[in-house]
Design an enzyme around this catalytic site. Structure first.
Site: not given
Length: 167
Positions: A35-36
């Site tokens: 989730r970057c």
């Protein structure tokens, strides 16, 4: 430990020795997260691996949830995400910590001053290039893309080093 390949690292599917079988290959070790903002690098990493695997190159992903909680999932969820979203085929470790008191011994070793690339990991997708001999060749910040000319040049140079017959 004398070499990257000597560290016991559990694979995301429970493999007891993720790194040992890679001995003699050039490896790009990357701490990863799902989730970057850098997560799309998975696609480029997979492409790079596909292009160079036959020359003795491998990528290993080390999922870590220490940066903004960007890897909160279980190993099974991480594996599913990587395979369905980015068709990742390169080896992934079981989730680990790269900084702090619970830092995995591999990351303690990678970031030792004696290895020439000291200091805490600053964010997801930092990369370490490891030569066939298991020594750290270079370190790249998170924003370094898999198609970066400097990284590609370093990989090419590392792949040119002749393989020892005792490897």
């Amino acid at each position: 430990m004398a070499s990257f390949f000597d560290f016991p690292v559990t694979g995301i599917q429970g493999e007891p020795d993720l790194l040992g079988p890679l001995r003699g290959r050039v490896v790009l070790a990357v701490n990863v997260a799902s989730r970057c903002g850098y997560t799309p690098q998975y696609a480029g990493l997979e492409r790079l691996r596909g292009e160079l695997a036959s020359e003795g190159f491998e990528i290993v992903g080390f999922p870590c949830n220490q940066f903004g909680g960007q890897e909160p999932g279980s190993d099974a969820e991480i594996r599913e995400f990587c395979s369905t979203r980015y068709d990742v085929t390169f080896p992934l470790a079981s989730k680990l910590e790269v900084n702090g008191p619970n830092r995995h011994p591999l990351y303690a070793w990678l970031t030792r001053p004696e290895n020439g690339h000291a200091g805490d990991i600053e964010w997801n997708f930092e990369k370490f290039l490891v030569g066939r001999d298991g020594r750290v060749v270079a370190r790249y910040p998170a924003g370094t893309r898999p198609d970066d000319k400097g990284l590609l040049g370093d990989v090419a140079a590392a792949l040119e080093v002749p393989r020892r017959s005792d490897s």
